[in-house]
Design a protein around this motif. Structure first.
Motif, PDB file in Angstrom:
ATOM      1  N   GLY A 143      19.790  -3.141 -45.355  1.00 44.73           N
ATOM      2  CA  GLY A 143      19.900  -1.845 -44.697  1.00 44.73           C
ATOM      3  C   GLY A 143      19.823  -1.989 -43.194  1.00 44.73           C
ATOM      4  O   GLY A 143      19.615  -3.078 -42.657  1.00 44.73           O
ATOM      5  N   THR A 144      19.956  -0.882 -42.496  1.00 43.81           N
ATOM      6  CA  THR A 144      19.910  -0.901 -41.036  1.00 43.81           C
ATOM      7  C   THR A 144      18.472  -0.823 -40.528  1.00 43.81           C
ATOM      8  O   THR A 144      17.580  -0.388 -41.242  1.00 43.81           O
ATOM      9  CB  THR A 144      20.711   0.284 -40.454  1.00 43.81           C
ATOM     10  N   ILE A 145      18.268  -1.250 -39.288  1.00 49.09           N
ATOM     11  CA  ILE A 145      16.941  -1.194 -38.670  1.00 49.09           C
ATOM     12  C   ILE A 145      16.620   0.262 -38.337  1.00 49.09           C
ATOM     13  O   ILE A 145      17.396   0.936 -37.660  1.00 49.09           O
ATOM     14  CB  ILE A 145      16.884  -2.059 -37.398  1.00 49.09           C
ATOM     15  N   ARG A 146      15.465   0.723 -38.809  1.00 51.27           N
ATOM     16  CA  ARG A 146      15.073   2.120 -38.588  1.00 51.27           C
ATOM     17  C   ARG A 146      13.573   2.199 -38.326  1.00 51.27           C
ATOM     18  O   ARG A 146      12.846   1.247 -38.572  1.00 51.27           O
ATOM     19  CB  ARG A 146      15.453   2.985 -39.791  1.00 51.27           C
ATOM     20  N   SER A 147      13.130   3.371 -37.866  1.00 46.02           N
ATOM     21  CA  SER A 147      11.726   3.573 -37.503  1.00 46.02           C
ATOM     22  C   SER A 147      11.027   4.516 -38.466  1.00 46.02           C
ATOM     23  O   SER A 147      11.645   5.450 -38.997  1.00 46.02           O
ATOM     24  CB  SER A 147      11.617   4.136 -36.088  1.00 46.02           C
ATOM     25  N   GLY A 148       9.734   4.281 -38.660  1.00 45.09           N
ATOM     26  CA  GLY A 148       8.902   5.187 -39.444  1.00 45.09           C
ATOM     27  C   GLY A 148       9.155   5.130 -40.929  1.00 45.09           C
ATOM     28  O   GLY A 148      10.054   4.443 -41.417  1.00 45.09           O
ATOM     29  N   VAL A 149       8.351   5.890 -41.657  1.00 46.67           N
ATOM     30  CA  VAL A 149       8.448   5.906 -43.119  1.00 46.67           C
ATOM     31  C   VAL A 149       9.806   6.422 -43.570  1.00 46.67           C
ATOM     32  O   VAL A 149      10.473   5.813 -44.414  1.00 46.67           O
ATOM     33  CB  VAL A 149       7.314   6.761 -43.725  1.00 46.67           C
ATOM     34  N   ASP A 150      10.257   7.546 -42.996  1.00 47.39           N
ATOM     35  CA  ASP A 150      11.547   8.116 -43.404  1.00 47.39           C
ATOM     36  C   ASP A 150      12.696   7.172 -43.095  1.00 47.39           C
ATOM     37  O   ASP A 150      13.639   7.039 -43.879  1.00 47.39           O
ATOM     38  CB  ASP A 150      11.770   9.465 -42.704  1.00 47.39           C
ATOM     39  N   GLY A 151      12.610   6.501 -41.939  1.00 36.58           N
ATOM     40  CA  GLY A 151      13.664   5.547 -41.579  1.00 36.58           C
ATOM     41  C   GLY A 151      13.727   4.372 -42.532  1.00 36.58           C
ATOM     42  O   GLY A 151      14.816   3.939 -42.942  1.00 36.58           O
ATOM     43  N   LEU A 152      12.568   3.836 -42.902  1.00 36.56           N
ATOM     44  CA  LEU A 152      12.535   2.697 -43.822  1.00 36.56           C
ATOM     45  C   LEU A 152      12.965   3.108 -45.236  1.00 36.56           C
ATOM     46  O   LEU A 152      13.566   2.315 -45.964  1.00 36.56           O
ATOM     47  CB  LEU A 152      11.146   2.077 -43.835  1.00 36.56           C
ATOM     48  N   LYS A 153      12.649   4.351 -45.613  1.00 38.91           N
ATOM     49  CA  LYS A 153      13.148   4.850 -46.904  1.00 38.91           C
ATOM     50  C   LYS A 153      14.666   4.834 -46.906  1.00 38.91           C
ATOM     51  O   LYS A 153      15.305   4.433 -47.881  1.00 38.91           O
ATOM     52  CB  LYS A 153      12.656   6.285 -47.133  1.00 38.91           C
ATOM     53  N   ARG A 154      15.233   5.299 -45.818  1.00 38.72           N
ATOM     54  CA  ARG A 154      16.696   5.353 -45.708  1.00 38.72           C
ATOM     55  C   ARG A 154      17.296   3.945 -45.709  1.00 38.72           C
ATOM     56  O   ARG A 154      18.318   3.690 -46.341  1.00 38.72           O
ATOM     57  CB  ARG A 154      17.056   6.101 -44.430  1.00 38.72           C
TER      58      ARG A 154
END
Length: 410
Positions: free
Chosen positions: A253-264
């Motif tokens: 997956g892509t690099i993301r921030s926070g809980v919602d970002g990591l879920k995505r």
């Protein structure tokens, strides 16, 4: 029983001390003898005694030399010097080697008994403390494993956030997800394979690893934007296939921030790994071509995509948001996204965004007292005249008329 070593070159001294100890402490000690320093070292290597009585003057390796070697083997044993030599230099060196007591011969029975009682008390106390430390360490390891599982389940959508927060905090705020799928399925090998995957990754990256379930493991890896994700995944794939002795495929997956970002990011990784039909491949979600089949997988994986879009628009309505940009955000083609959005909301994307902006403008003029021009710019319009036309089309009144009406009510 406790183990006790008597090291003395005089047999009568050894036997006399043993008799004294066995009478004072029946069925308490297993006693070993050593007639010189070398033998004492060998006995310690073989038996690891709890207590050692050591003479200083012995043939070959002297007592203090033997103690120095013994300390390299066993730092825990309680060593007592039992000697006829009352020299300060000997006593000083003995202290530096961690000797507990320096007893002069001939030692009285009461002196030996009291000394052994004190040493046994120390040993018992230390053993209890070590046991407590081991128990605490085991509990910590269990809690860490449980916490890691809880957080990975949260990020995979298998646990609610309130439940996960009862465990320790997540180790990082920014990163990406990776889904690793094994070719084989064997319940008897599951724990071993899971541990191999964890070891391979944790040696190289800070991460959270889920349990192995249905041949898949989710890995959440701490990373910054400049991270070379693809090359790392390809290298990891080769390491895993060699260690596991089976083929593997990886979705990223892509690099993301926070809980919602990591879920995505996890959902992206899951979509990517589902797309890969063959093993021995690693693929990033950005490299997955958008087809009807992939879109269907993505919709199924991500649940209600429209909820994600609505949340995105409520956070970004004030910017120049386009249908193409939002479609890319949810990894759908603009055409498919447009049809899906109209079907789920009953509005076109443009109509939905327009109504959202007008409602926000009304709220700003009503609640914050903003002027028409200020509200226009705050909700993403660049031309106040165009904003006024759109506002009237949606509300059947101009923004000036709306503002006057609101002021009259107040």
């Amino acid at each position: 029983m406790y183990k006790l070593l008597i090291a003395d070159d005089e047999p009568l001294e050894r036997e006399g001390l043993q008799l004294m100890i066995e009478r004072a402490f029946p069925q308490t000690f297993t006693i070993f003898h050593a007639e010189h320093g070398r033998s004492a070292i060998q006995q310690v290597e073989q038996h690891r005694p709890h207590i050692i009585f050591m003479d200083i003057k012995m043939p070959g390796i002297q007592g203090l030399e033997a103690i120095a070697e013994i300390r390299k083997i066993d730092a825990q044993s309680k060593i007592v010097i039992l000697t006829a030599y009352d020299y300060f230099t000997y006593a000083k060196e003995a202290i530096s080697l961690g000797v507990i007591e320096y007893v002069l011969k001939p030692a009285k029975k009461q002196q030996i008994v009291e000394l052994l009682q004190k040493l046994l008390h120390q040993i018992t106390k230390e053993q209890a403390m070590r046991e407590q430390q081991l128990t605490a360490r085991e509990k910590l390891v269990q809690l860490q494993a449980l916490s890691e599982t809880a957080w990975t389940w949260l990020l995979m959508g298998k646990m609610d956030e309130c439940s996960a927060h009862t465990f320790t905090g997540m180790e990082f705020e920014k990163g990406y997800a990776m889904v690793i799928e094994l070719e084989k399925s064997d319940a008897s090998e599951r724990e071993k394979w899971e541990e191999i995957v964890k070891q391979c990754i944790k040696q190289q990256r800070r991460c959270l690893c889920s349990p192995l379930s249905q041949r898949q493991m989710a890995i959440f890896i701490e990373a910054e934007q400049h991270e070379r994700i693809i090359s790392f995944a390809q290298s990891l794939l080769k390491q895993l296939e060699k260690a596991l002795q089976q083929r593997v495929k990886i979705g990223i997956g892509t690099i993301r921030s926070g809980v919602d970002g990591l879920k995505r990011s996890y959902k992206e990784a899951w979509t990517a790994v589902r797309y890969v039909s063959s093993f021995s491949r690693a693929i990033h979600i950005d490299d997955v071509p958008i087809t009807d089949e992939v879109e269907q997988i993505h919709i199924k994986t991500n649940g209600n995509v429209i909820e994600q879009v609505e949340m995105f628009l409520h956070e970004n309505y004030c910017y120049d948001v386009t249908l193409e940009e939002v479609a890319k955000y949810v990894h759908l083609t603009p055409y498919y996204f447009s049809k899906l959005f109209k079907k789920e909301t009953g509005q076109t994307f443009i109509d939905y965004l327009t109504h959202l902006r007008i409602e926000k403008a009304k709220q700003l003029m009503r609640d914050e007292g903003l002027t028409v021009k200020e509200a226009c710019y705050r909700v993403g319009y660049k031309d106040p005249n165009y904003f006024s036309r759109v506002f009237k089309k949606v509300t059947n009144m101009t923004p000036t008329e709306y503002r006057q009406e609101v002021c009259e009510r107040l």
